[in-house]
Design an enzyme around this catalytic site. Structure first.
Site, short mmCIF file in Angstrom:
data_model
loop_
_atom_site.label_atom_id
_atom_site.label_comp_id
_atom_site.label_asym_id
_atom_site.label_seq_id
_atom_site.Cartn_x
_atom_site.Cartn_y
_atom_site.Cartn_z
N SER A 59 37.50 41.29 40.37
CA SER A 59 36.95 40.32 41.32
C SER A 59 37.52 40.45 42.73
O SER A 59 37.12 39.67 43.61
CB SER A 59 37.17 38.89 40.81
OG SER A 59 36.29 38.62 39.75
N LYS A 62 34.85 40.65 45.33
CA LYS A 62 34.22 39.51 46.01
C LYS A 62 34.69 39.37 47.45
O LYS A 62 34.04 38.70 48.25
CB LYS A 62 34.48 38.23 45.23
CG LYS A 62 33.82 38.20 43.85
CD LYS A 62 34.04 36.87 43.17
CE LYS A 62 33.35 36.81 41.80
NZ LYS A 62 34.08 37.56 40.76
N SER A 119 35.97 32.14 42.02
CA SER A 119 35.64 33.52 41.71
C SER A 119 34.45 33.57 40.74
O SER A 119 34.43 34.33 39.78
CB SER A 119 36.84 34.25 41.10
OG SER A 119 36.62 35.64 41.09
N LYS A 222 42.89 36.67 47.09
CA LYS A 222 41.90 36.79 46.01
C LYS A 222 42.52 37.42 44.76
O LYS A 222 43.27 38.38 44.84
CB LYS A 222 40.73 37.67 46.48
CG LYS A 222 39.56 37.67 45.52
CD LYS A 222 38.84 36.33 45.54
CE LYS A 222 37.84 36.20 44.41
NZ LYS A 222 38.51 36.04 43.09
#
Length: 556
Positions: A59, A62, A119, A222
């Site tokens: 992720s 993203k 997320s 993140k």
């Protein structure tokens, strides 16, 4: 009895050997480890380990999805309030999820919050579909943008980072991407430090809130987890004048990954110099493939004799900044017109035609990019052309208050969804024990109507010219620059001017484009910066407040 014990021990040994054979393949498939630590200010690499090894980013992907979303908002391709219809592709993504349904409509701002904070895989996929139409087209745009940002070893296949053949990146590339998010979109960066957010359908919790709470100065950015990738994290933290960003690939658990990230950031703070030059990365340029999505140029052919100002929209408040902008544009137009008229009268060779492309596209012109209200000469004996290029620009509206510096210990948040090919979201909420950084404080703004006056500059006829020239006037909307900041009242005009100059030198990045203005008030002389957008004014005040300087946002 001894024989019985020996036999039992033999069975235990065989059992342990069998277990080792069973679990050996699992251990062999453990995700490889990679890491990179960078001084955010200068871009200097302070530590690296397998930093260019192509691995599954999970992720962390993203970050690119959100970068392109912010870029699209800035370029007018979509707005935060645009309602997106959820596709079957987006609704069918596995956890972590916001819970979108096919055909459902949801605002872009909620998709951004869900993708950045929770997320959510379905929210990220919905953003990609809204921007490019489908998964494959958005992945192609992701790859073009990655190349433009200098990410040399990254290939994207989807918007959320779910495991896909060929979907690979490196610790170096993800660190570069995180640094670009910080410098290219500072007005949006605070979203990565929010522990909770309103995502429209539900209140969502940050998958990185444990690290944000535990590590001093952490403010983003993140997390990522899949079976193939392991536990990944790109994190940023600031202490004093130092800001460090680092990336870890292949953690074995959330706790182990966070501990390793803390170790790497500590190393970065110890190695980074106290003073370092701020080398901002170059923002990704507008690519030709995206140019068609930008607002189009409007061409009006025919001889222009007058150029009246359009009537203002109803209920749009006036402001000193608007008058200043109009006066500056008119003065610049008059100056350019006089120069051109003199050149024509002196029989100076006129420049060949200027071909202007759509906003954000290519312009085949020997002139530098003209400012609003400027005049460019074209070939003689051709009809006049006015080019009006309007690029709307939305402001990121902060609707949730900043996190308090101390929170009561919250209970664990356990969701019904099982951990699948997405980020773990089963961590308890911890107390915020660090002082929030000014760069990432939530910039609370309110939606404002934009002043969309279009300024058209026309050329007055030159006295008895021998040839006719083509006048091209370029204009754009005001861009919402009716805001400013006030430094307060001073006893004299000189003191106010000195304060403005001092602050301008101190905050060149955030106040470089603003105009210094001293206004005479009954109680004294007010020192102000004008000609700013709302988010520029908010950011400038946040920085000044962090320096213990008095500052207040002023606007229409």
């Amino acid at each position: 009895m001894a024989r019985t014990v020996t036999t039992l021990w033999s069975w235990v040994r065989y059992g342990l050997f069998a277990l080792s054979l069973i679990f050996a393949p699992i251990a062999a498939k453990a995700a490889p480890y990679a890491a990179l630590v960078m001084d955010m200010r200068s871009g200097e690499i302070l530590y690296s380990k397998n930093a260019d090894t192509r691995l599954h980013p999970a992720s962390l992907t993203k970050m690119m999805t959100l970068y392109i979303a912010f870029q699209a908002i800035e370029r007018g391709e979509l707005s935060l309030d645009k309602m997106v219809t959820v596709s079957k592709n987006a609704a069918g993504q596995p956890p972590s999820r916001l819970g979108l349904k096919p055909g459902q409509k949801i605002a872009v701002r909620y998709l951004i919050r869900a993708a950045a904070v929770k997320s959510a895989n379905d929210a990220a996929a919905a953003l990609g579909d809204a921007i490019s139409g489908d998964e494959a087209s958005f992945a192609a745009r992701m790859n073009r943008t990655a190349k433009a940002l200098g990410m040399k070893n990254t290939t994207f296949r989807n918007a959320n980072g779910l495991t896909r053949a060929g979907h690979l990146s490196t610790a170096r590339d993800m660190t570069l991407l995180g640094r670009h998010l910080f410098y290219d979109f500072p007005q949006y960066y605070n979203i990565f430090s929010r522990k909770t957010a309103d995502a429209g359908l539900a209140k969502v919790y940050n998958t990185n809130r444990r690290f944000l709470s535990a590590y001093e100065g952490a403010d983003g950015i993140k997390t990522g987890y899949t079976v193939a990738a392991g536990f990944n994290l790109t994190a940023s933290a600031k202490r004093g004048e130092k800001r460090i960003i680092a990336t870890v690939f292949g953690g074995t658990s959330t706790a182990q990954r966070n501990a390793k990230m803390a170790e790497l950031l500590d190393m970065g703070f110890s190695r980074a110099p106290k003073k370092a030059p701020v080398n901002r990365p170059a923002e990704a340029p507008m690519l030709l493939a995206e140019a068609s999505a930008a607002p189009q140029t409007v061409r009006v052919s025919g001889l222009v004799k007058t150029s009246p100002f359009p009537m203002p929209r109803p209920a749009v408040p006036s402001h000193d900044a608007d008058a200043i902008a109009l006066a500056l544009a008119a003065a610049q137009a008059d100056t350019q017109a006089q120069k051109l008229a003199q050149a024509v009268a002196e029989d100076v060779t006129v420049t060949p035609p200027v071909v202007l492309a759509s906003a954000g596209g290519l312009a085949q012109s020997p002139f530098p990019m003209a400012r609003p209200g400027s005049i460019v000469a074209a070939a003689p004996d051709e009809p006049a052309t006015i080019v009006v290029a309007e690029v709307p620009k939305d402001t990121f509206e902060q609707t949730t208050p900043p996190q308090p510096e101390t929170l009561t210990l919250a209970s664990a948040v356990i969701e019904d969804e099982m951990l699948s090919e997405g980020d773990a979201d089963l961590e308890p909420e911890f107390a915020q024990i660090t002082t929030a950084q000014p760069e990432t404080l939530a910039l609370t703004t309110q939606a404002t109507q934009r002043n969309d006056k279009v300024i058209l500059a026309s050329l007055s006829p030159a006295p008895a010219p021998q040839r006719k020239g083509t006048v091209v006037a370029r204009a754009s909307s005001s861009g919402g620059r009716g805001f400013g900041v006030s430094l307060g009242l001073y006893n004299s005009n000189f003191a106010a001017e000195r304060a403005l100059l001092t602050i301008a030198l101190m905050e060149t990045d955030s106040l470089g484009e603003a105009l210094r203005k001293v206004a005479k008030r009954k109680a004294g002389f007010e020192a102000t910066f004008v000609g700013m957008s709302r988010d520029m004014a908010d950011l400038a005040c946040a920085r000044l407040s962090a320096r213990s300087k008095k500052c207040e946002v002023i606007g229409p």
